[in-house]
Structures are given as structure tokens and as C-alpha cells.
Design a protein around this motif. Structure first.
Motif, PDB file in Angstrom:
ATOM      1  N   VAL A 104     -34.004 -45.215  -0.103  1.00  0.00           N
ATOM      2  CA  VAL A 104     -33.433 -43.965   0.395  1.00  0.00           C
ATOM      3  C   VAL A 104     -31.921 -43.957   0.148  1.00  0.00           C
ATOM      4  CG1 VAL A 104     -33.107 -42.466   2.396  1.00  0.00           C
ATOM      5  CG2 VAL A 104     -35.229 -43.765   2.139  1.00  0.00           C
ATOM      6  N   ALA A 105     -31.236 -44.958   0.687  1.00  0.00           N
ATOM      7  CA  ALA A 105     -29.798 -45.175   0.457  1.00  0.00           C
ATOM      8  C   ALA A 105     -29.001 -43.876   0.583  1.00  0.00           C
ATOM      9  CB  ALA A 105     -29.576 -45.819  -0.912  1.00  0.00           C
ATOM     10  N   LEU A 106     -29.156 -43.196   1.718  1.00  0.00           N
ATOM     11  CA  LEU A 106     -28.522 -41.905   1.940  1.00  0.00           C
ATOM     12  C   LEU A 106     -27.138 -42.064   2.571  1.00  0.00           C
ATOM     13  CD1 LEU A 106     -28.869 -38.729   2.030  1.00  0.00           C
ATOM     14  CD2 LEU A 106     -29.674 -39.070   4.397  1.00  0.00           C
ATOM     15  N   THR A 107     -26.138 -41.486   1.941  1.00  0.00           N
ATOM     16  CA  THR A 107     -24.818 -41.409   2.553  1.00  0.00           C
ATOM     17  C   THR A 107     -24.919 -40.542   3.807  1.00  0.00           C
ATOM     18  OG1 THR A 107     -23.600 -41.714   0.486  1.00  0.00           O
ATOM     19  CG2 THR A 107     -22.467 -40.524   2.252  1.00  0.00           C
ATOM     20  N   SER A 108     -24.345 -41.033   4.910  1.00  0.00           N
ATOM     21  CA  SER A 108     -24.515 -40.307   6.168  1.00  0.00           C
ATOM     22  C   SER A 108     -23.363 -40.601   7.119  1.00  0.00           C
ATOM     23  CB  SER A 108     -25.847 -40.700   6.820  1.00  0.00           C
ATOM     24  OG  SER A 108     -26.128 -39.899   7.956  1.00  0.00           O
ATOM     25  N   ILE A 109     -23.305 -39.830   8.183  1.00  0.00           N
ATOM     26  CA  ILE A 109     -22.313 -40.031   9.243  1.00  0.00           C
ATOM     27  C   ILE A 109     -22.977 -40.763  10.400  1.00  0.00           C
ATOM     28  CG2 ILE A 109     -20.942 -38.884  11.022  1.00  0.00           C
ATOM     29  CD1 ILE A 109     -19.606 -38.817   8.334  1.00  0.00           C
ATOM     30  N   ASP A 110     -22.388 -41.874  10.788  1.00  0.00           N
ATOM     31  CA  ASP A 110     -22.912 -42.672  11.896  1.00  0.00           C
ATOM     32  C   ASP A 110     -22.248 -42.226  13.194  1.00  0.00           C
ATOM     33  OD1 ASP A 110     -23.999 -44.544  13.556  1.00  0.00           O
ATOM     34  OD2 ASP A 110     -22.922 -46.260  12.713  1.00  0.00           O
ATOM     35  N   GLN A 111     -23.062 -41.759  14.143  1.00  0.00           N
ATOM     36  CA  GLN A 111     -22.529 -41.382  15.456  1.00  0.00           C
ATOM     37  C   GLN A 111     -23.121 -42.254  16.566  1.00  0.00           C
ATOM     38  OE1 GLN A 111     -23.701 -37.435  16.764  1.00  0.00           O
ATOM     39  NE2 GLN A 111     -25.346 -37.345  15.278  1.00  0.00           N
ATOM     40  N   ASP A 112     -23.776 -43.358  16.172  1.00  0.00           N
ATOM     41  CA  ASP A 112     -24.276 -44.381  17.099  1.00  0.00           C
ATOM     42  C   ASP A 112     -25.142 -43.790  18.214  1.00  0.00           C
ATOM     43  OD1 ASP A 112     -24.776 -46.734  18.464  1.00  0.00           O
ATOM     44  OD2 ASP A 112     -22.773 -47.526  18.090  1.00  0.00           O
ATOM     45  N   GLY A 113     -26.351 -43.405  17.847  1.00  0.00           N
ATOM     46  CA  GLY A 113     -27.273 -42.809  18.800  1.00  0.00           C
ATOM     47  C   GLY A 113     -27.611 -43.707  19.971  1.00  0.00           C
ATOM     48  N   ALA A 114     -27.668 -45.024  19.725  1.00  0.00           N
ATOM     49  CA  ALA A 114     -27.999 -45.947  20.814  1.00  0.00           C
ATOM     50  C   ALA A 114     -26.912 -45.935  21.889  1.00  0.00           C
ATOM     51  CB  ALA A 114     -28.196 -47.360  20.269  1.00  0.00           C
ATOM     52  N   ILE A 115     -25.654 -45.919  21.469  1.00  0.00           N
ATOM     53  CA  ILE A 115     -24.553 -45.861  22.433  1.00  0.00           C
ATOM     54  C   ILE A 115     -24.573 -44.530  23.188  1.00  0.00           C
ATOM     55  CG2 ILE A 115     -22.036 -45.648  22.642  1.00  0.00           C
ATOM     56  CD1 ILE A 115     -22.960 -48.501  22.367  1.00  0.00           C
ATOM     57  N   MET A 116     -24.879 -43.455  22.470  1.00  0.00           N
ATOM     58  CA  MET A 116     -24.947 -42.147  23.132  1.00  0.00           C
ATOM     59  C   MET A 116     -26.053 -42.131  24.181  1.00  0.00           C
ATOM     60  SD  MET A 116     -24.314 -39.643  19.842  1.00  0.00           S
ATOM     61  CE  MET A 116     -23.765 -38.160  20.693  1.00  0.00           C
ATOM     62  N   GLY A 117     -27.226 -42.684  23.836  1.00  0.00           N
ATOM     63  CA  GLY A 117     -28.328 -42.737  24.786  1.00  0.00           C
ATOM     64  C   GLY A 117     -28.029 -43.634  25.969  1.00  0.00           C
ATOM     65  N   LYS A 118     -27.413 -44.767  25.704  1.00  0.00           N
ATOM     66  CA  LYS A 118     -27.063 -45.708  26.771  1.00  0.00           C
ATOM     67  C   LYS A 118     -26.045 -45.090  27.728  1.00  0.00           C
ATOM     68  CE  LYS A 118     -25.628 -50.566  27.280  1.00  0.00           C
ATOM     69  NZ  LYS A 118     -26.892 -51.039  27.886  1.00  0.00           N
ATOM     70  N   THR A 119     -25.057 -44.414  27.155  1.00  0.00           N
ATOM     71  CA  THR A 119     -24.050 -43.753  27.986  1.00  0.00           C
ATOM     72  C   THR A 119     -24.667 -42.637  28.819  1.00  0.00           C
ATOM     73  OG1 THR A 119     -22.334 -44.246  26.348  1.00  0.00           O
ATOM     74  CG2 THR A 119     -21.861 -42.506  27.944  1.00  0.00           C
TER      75      THR A 119
END
Length: 346
Positions: free
Chosen positions: A295-310
Motif C-alpha cells: 500500500v505504502a500510502l503517504t498520509s497524515i498521522d494524527q495518532d488515533g490511539a492517543i486521541m482515544g486514550k485522551t
């Protein structure tokens, strides 16, 4: 090894006797009450695990808590939502909470209202609402009676907490990346607004307006091309087909979500074109699948795990009595992979 009569339900008294503490201490641990020492918590939890104690949720509800968190998702197909749920469950499980997930549809405020009503009817102690499209008034109506954390909206409200990504920064990173590679004909796939017009607090609106702003700042306003479909594979596929039909076609596509980018990849392949040889593709969310070699898709990381944990932490604080509103923002980063490269005709 502890054995027990399978016909009799283990009670809080059994747990207290086994841990050699009072029933009040056990109750405090179960409620995640303030002032419980880690040693006491560990002792009671060990007794709970050994006896196989399960709190009686009906009785809990009669006492005022069900130890459940309702999660409203637009749909369950987006892999990024799994990262959010992982973070949420990691945070709330230590307090004895379970998540109940409901699919809201994500496009129709009336469907969202029915989904939120269903959670309220089940007496959840709090609600995490992911990317709602309804009005702020509807969110505040829910928040007046049920602790609420909204994820993905850029709202400001005194009645609920917000966990969000800096979508303007993220969208700017993508467009600047593509321009830096030499692209000029950069297209964008956004989500069609359910409420009519552009609602400034919705993440897809912010990403689309930022795309337009950056293109204009670089003297590329004449190359702005937006397909308004949906943040789904189908939406990405339909939007990309629409964009590829333009003459000249774009050399790069910025999809507002990874899931839409997956549909874009399919449409480009179906058209007999290659990625990134003919068209570069970038997404948003950095879902785990984007890092797979094929796949190797260029993307923006917004850290879903941190968002869910918060979000989980904020909900537990709300349930415990906090009333002051909190707004937590994640700073996104660009993860460049093989799906983006300089245009062949540069």
C-alpha cells in the motif's frame, strides 16, 4: 486455586472477604473512587480475578452507574476508528468500564440523533461521539444530561470536551509536500456537507479550505479541483473517477481520509494508470494499513490511539464530576511513503 459453586453468583462481600478488606474498600475500587491506594487497588483486583467476580450491571444502574461508555461512530469500516477504540478501551478498562459501539450513519443528523438516543436509553455513563455532523445545539442537549466528549470537531462549548487534530496544519503539510515534489495540478477529495453549506467546525471543511488556501498562496488557484463525495472507499473511487475525467487530469490527489484514498488507488488502477508514476495519492489518518509494503500510502498521522486514550480519560473525569470544559489538540505529522513522487511531466 480458588473454586466456587457455579450456581451462586460471586458477590462484593465474597470479594471483600477473599481480599481481607471491607466491602466499602471494594466498592471504592470498583467505582475508581479518589483516594484508593495502588496497593489496595491491586489487592482487590487480584481477588476479583481469582473469584471471577462480575459486577451486576442492572444493580449498578439502579445505584446510578452502569460502567459503560457509549461510542458513536459514523460507520465501522474506517480502520482509523480501530486505533481510537484501542486507545479508549486501554484507558477505561482499568476502571471497570466497557465500551458499547453504535453506528450512526455519519451523513444524516436524524440518524445520529436516533443512535445517540439509543445509547441514552441504555443508561451509558458517558458518550464518546466521533466526527458528528449534527449541530452544536444537538450535542449540547445531550451533554446537559450525559457526560460527553466529541472527537474530530473544532467546537468550543462549555458543556462538553473536544479532542481534535489540528486539521489545518495536517492539510497544509500534505499540499506543501505535493507542491514541493513539483506538482501543480493537485486535486482534493472531500466529504459532502450533510447540513448544507460549509460548516466551519467540521474537519473535512477545514481540510478542504486549507487545500484551497495553500494552492492559492502558491499561485495555483486555477488548478484547484475538488470532488465532494464522502470519506469512504466508494467516495474516493467516485471522486477520483470524476477528477480523472478532467482535461488535463490532475497529477496528484489529496484525499481527506485514508479510506477515500484507498478508493482513489482503485480508480487510478482501473483507469490503467500507475501510482505514483501517473498520479500521486496522499491520504489522512495514517491508519495501520497505510504502512503495508503493497500500500505504502503517504498520509497524515494524527495518532488515533492517543486521541482515544485522551477521550477516555476526559470521560472518566466528567463522570467523576468535572464540569469545566477541556479542549485537547493533537499536532499532526506527515508520513511520506511511495504513493507520492515528482510528476512524470515536470
Amino acid at each position: 486455586m480458588v473454586t466456587r459453586d457455579r450456581q451462586r453468583r460471586v458477590t462484593i462481600t465474597d470479594v471483600a472477604r477473599h481480599a481481607q478488606v471491607s466491602t466499602t474498600a471494594v466498592s471504592k475500587v470498583l467505582r475508581n473512587a479518589y483516594g484508593v491506594s495502588e496497593a489496595m487497588r491491586a489487592k482487590v483486583q487480584a481477588a476479583i480475578d481469582e473469584l471471577g467476580y462480575r459486577p451486576h450491571h442492572a444493580a449498578r444502574a439502579m445505584r446510578g452507574r452502569t460502567f459503560t461508555i457509549g461510542v458513536l461512530l459514523p460507520h465501522i469500516r474506517n480502520p482509523f476508528f480501530a486505533d481510537i477504540i484501542d486507545g479508549l478501551t486501554e484507558e477505561i478498562s482499568a476502571s471497570g468500564y466497557q465500551a458499547i459501539m453504535v453506528q450512526s450513519g455519519g451523513r444524516d443528523p436524524a440518524d445520529e440523533r436516533r443512535a445517540s438516543d439509543a445509547l441514552v436509553d441504555r443508561q451509558v455513563d458517558g458518550v464518546l461521539w466521533v466526527a458528528p455532523v449534527c449541530t452544536r445545539a444537538q450535542l449540547e442537549k445531550l451533554a446537559r444530561d450525559t457526560p460527553l466528549v466529541v472527537l474530530g470537531r473544532h467546537d468550543r462549548s462549555a458543556l462538553y470536551d473536544c479532542v481534535l487534530d489540528d486539521d489545518e496544519v495536517g492539510a497544509e503539510l500534505v499540499v506543501e509536500h505535493l507542491i514541493g515534489l513539483g506538482h501543480r495540478r493537485i486535486a482534493h477529495i472531500t466529504q459532502k456537507d450533510a447540513l448544507g453549506g460549509r460548516t466551519a467546525t467540521l474537519l473535512h471543511t477545514i481540510r478542504a479550505t486549507t487545500y484551497e488556501r495553500v494552492m492559492t498562496e502558491h499561485g495555483l488557484a486555477g488548478h484547484i479541483a475538488i470532488a465532494a463525495t464522502s470519506y469512504t472507499e466508494e467516495g474516493g473511487y467516485e471522486g477520483t473517477r470524476e477528477l480523472l475525467a478532467r482535461d488535463p487530469r490532475p497529477t496528484a490527489v489529496f484525499a481527506g481520509a485514508d479510506q477515500a484514498a484507498f478508493g482513489a488507488l482503485a480508480a487510478i488502477h482501473e483507469a490503467g494508470l500507475s501510482v505514483p508514476g501517473d498520479v500521486s495519492v496522499a491520504g489522512y489518518d495514517n491508519a495501520r494499513i497505510t504502512g503495508l509494503a503493497h500500500v505504502a500510502l503517504t498520509s497524515i498521522d494524527q495518532d488515533g490511539a492517543i486521541m482515544g486514550k485522551t477521550a477516555g480519560r476526559l470521560l472518566l473525569e466528567r463522570i467523576a464530576g468535572r464540569t469545566a470544559a477541556v479542549r485537547f489538540s493533537v499536532t499532526p505529522t506527515l508520513v511520506a511513503r511511495r504513493s507520492t513522487a515528482p510528476p512524470a511531466e515536470a
